[in-house]
Design an enzyme around this catalytic site. Structure first.
Site, short mmCIF file in Angstrom:
data_model
loop_
_atom_site.label_atom_id
_atom_site.label_comp_id
_atom_site.label_asym_id
_atom_site.label_seq_id
_atom_site.Cartn_x
_atom_site.Cartn_y
_atom_site.Cartn_z
N GLU A 113 -1.50 4.48 7.60
CA GLU A 113 -1.28 2.84 7.73
C GLU A 113 0.03 2.50 8.47
O GLU A 113 0.78 2.08 7.80
CB GLU A 113 -1.27 2.66 6.09
CG GLU A 113 -2.38 2.84 5.22
CD GLU A 113 -2.60 2.32 3.92
OE1 GLU A 113 -1.54 1.18 3.74
OE2 GLU A 113 -3.17 2.73 3.28
N GLU A 141 -2.54 6.29 -3.93
CA GLU A 141 -1.32 5.70 -4.49
C GLU A 141 -1.40 6.08 -6.16
O GLU A 141 -1.02 5.14 -6.78
CB GLU A 141 -0.94 4.31 -4.43
CG GLU A 141 -0.92 4.02 -2.93
CD GLU A 141 -0.76 2.58 -2.39
OE1 GLU A 141 -0.51 1.89 -3.50
OE2 GLU A 141 -0.96 2.11 -1.33
N ASP A 197 2.99 1.25 10.05
CA ASP A 197 3.88 0.12 10.94
C ASP A 197 5.58 0.39 10.61
O ASP A 197 5.60 1.10 9.60
CB ASP A 197 3.46 -1.20 10.10
CG ASP A 197 3.54 -1.23 8.63
OD1 ASP A 197 3.99 -0.70 7.86
OD2 ASP A 197 2.44 -2.19 8.06
N ASN A 225 -4.47 9.48 -0.61
CA ASN A 225 -3.80 8.49 0.51
C ASN A 225 -2.56 8.00 -0.52
O ASN A 225 -2.64 7.51 -1.59
CB ASN A 225 -4.67 7.63 1.07
CG ASN A 225 -3.96 6.65 1.91
OD1 ASN A 225 -3.57 7.02 3.10
ND2 ASN A 225 -4.14 5.34 1.78
N HIS A 247 4.37 3.25 5.99
CA HIS A 247 5.05 1.97 6.09
C HIS A 247 6.60 2.18 6.35
O HIS A 247 7.18 2.37 5.34
CB HIS A 247 4.91 1.25 4.90
CG HIS A 247 3.09 1.07 4.73
ND1 HIS A 247 2.54 0.26 5.61
CD2 HIS A 247 2.17 1.32 3.98
CE1 HIS A 247 1.18 0.03 5.19
NE2 HIS A 247 1.16 1.07 4.33
#
Ligand code: 9MR
Length: 351
Positions: A269, A160, A271, A203, A239
């Site tokens: 990641e 990030e 979701d 990432n 996400h």
């Protein structure tokens, strides 16, 4: 038995092993990881957080390699967990996850080495000069990567680094402010020196469709390579919000922009949150959204795998961070599979 094998077996007067029948294998791959592997991927996995391991329902599914062939520590390999005070390295909690992976035969994605968040205040407020901060960063990376050498399929080396404000600029954090953009190639080169066989990833989130932030991430890949440092992949955190998840085509186009630079991609990641309390219509939409993302990874040969963040709604970070949203994972708060979501993922791998 395969027809041709049966004939050969009859001719030889003995039964011989049937050759691998890919079609039949695909039809029987009915769990998340087996289906991903039958689709040619390296793994399907999940984040695992140390604090959740006291629950036996959690641990029995977490180690189910038919569903999860890979795990990522949600917190215990971050800087604040590993080097809370300068030069003192504590691997106890990180080792718990690394040992789970080893015991269960799961791949380990190691997460993460350099991030503005979960960074102890001795680093973030240290006001170190350039040379000192480079040496602190290199020491942290070398120590941690060496400790886990040979155990990490991949490392999220930098996490990030890009602002989320639409500017596409690098975040103002101690590393960028003090060292400048060169902190990225320095971090990657240092990680590579410590474990040359680990895949090294950049990432980030909101880089899953083409746009300013994705372009900025592509520029990071180019910059790292221009400095002569190695980078193997880009992690697309993913996400997402149900109902506004990017389409398969949008995600494929974005993945292709990264792989054109000579790197792998992974969904690191995943979701997909819904408004709570969730309705059955929302859960149906969520199943479609999971399917869109899995299909994108399926269609891009250099998309190596997918990791859920986390696998169940009880342990998910979402409700704590986004009030009014939750139910983001394929298992509910009672560790029961959401059949529609689960089956949508399997069908997408088989599509
Ligand atoms: O899942 C992690 C959660 O337990 C922590 O409280 C949080 C703190 O920043 O980090 C979560 O994991 C994040 C990951 O490391 C990087 N991408 C975003 C994830 C969700 O916040």
């Amino acid at each position: 038995m395969h027809a041709i094998t049966a004939i050969l077996a009859l001719a030889a007067g003995s039964v011989i092993a049937a050759p691998v029948d890919t079609v039949a294998e695909r039809a029987t791959a009915t769990e998340l990881n087996t289906a991903a592997k039958a689709a040619g991927k390296v793994y399907f996995g999940t984040a695992v957080d140390n604090g959740d391991l006291g629950n036996s329902q959690y641990t029995s599914e977490e180690k189910n390699t038919a569903d999860f062939g890979q795990i990522t520590p949600a917190n215990s390999m971050k800087w604040d967990a590993i080097e809370a005070s300068r030069g003192k390295f504590t691997y106890t909690q990180g080792d718990v996850i690394a040992n789970l992976a080893k015991t269960n035969g799961q791949k380990l994605r190691c997460h993460n080495l350099v991030w503005h968040n979960q960074l102890p205040s001795w680093v973030s407020s240290g006001n170190f000069d350039n040379a000192t901060l480079i040496s602190i960063m290199k020491n942290h990376i070398t120590n941690e990567v060496t400790h886990y050498k040979g155990q990490c399929y991949a490392w999220d080396v930098v996490n990030e680094a890009i602002n989320d404000d639409g500017s596409g600029t690098l975040r103002s954090d101690p590393f960028h402010n003090t060292i400048g953009p060169a902190y990225l190639p320095i971090a990657f080169a240092t990680a590579h020196a410590a474990d040359p066989s680990a895949k090294l990833y950049y990432n980030d989130y909101n880089i899953e469709t083409l746009g300013v932030k994705s372009t900025a991430a592509q520029n990071i890949v180019k910059m790292i390579k221009a400095y002569g440092a190695p980078i193997d992949g880009v992690g697309l955190q993913s996400h997402f919000v149900s109902g506004s998840t990017p389409t398969t085509a949008q995600q494929v186009a974005n993945m292709n922009a990264f792989t054109a630079l000579g790197v792998d991609v992974a969904i690191t990641e995943l979701d997909i949150r819904v408004k709570t309390p969730e309705t059955s219509a929302e859960l149906t939409q969520q199943a479609t959204d999971y399917s869109s993302t899995i299909k994108a990874c399926k269609q891009v040969s250099r998309c190596v795998g997918v990791t859920l963040w986390d696998w169940n709604d009880k342990n998910s970070w979402v409700p704590g961070t986004f009030p009014g949203y939750g139910a983001a994972t394929p298992w509910d708060t009672n560790f029961q599979k959401k059949t529609a979501v689960y089956n949508a993922i399997i069908s997408a791998w088989q599509s």
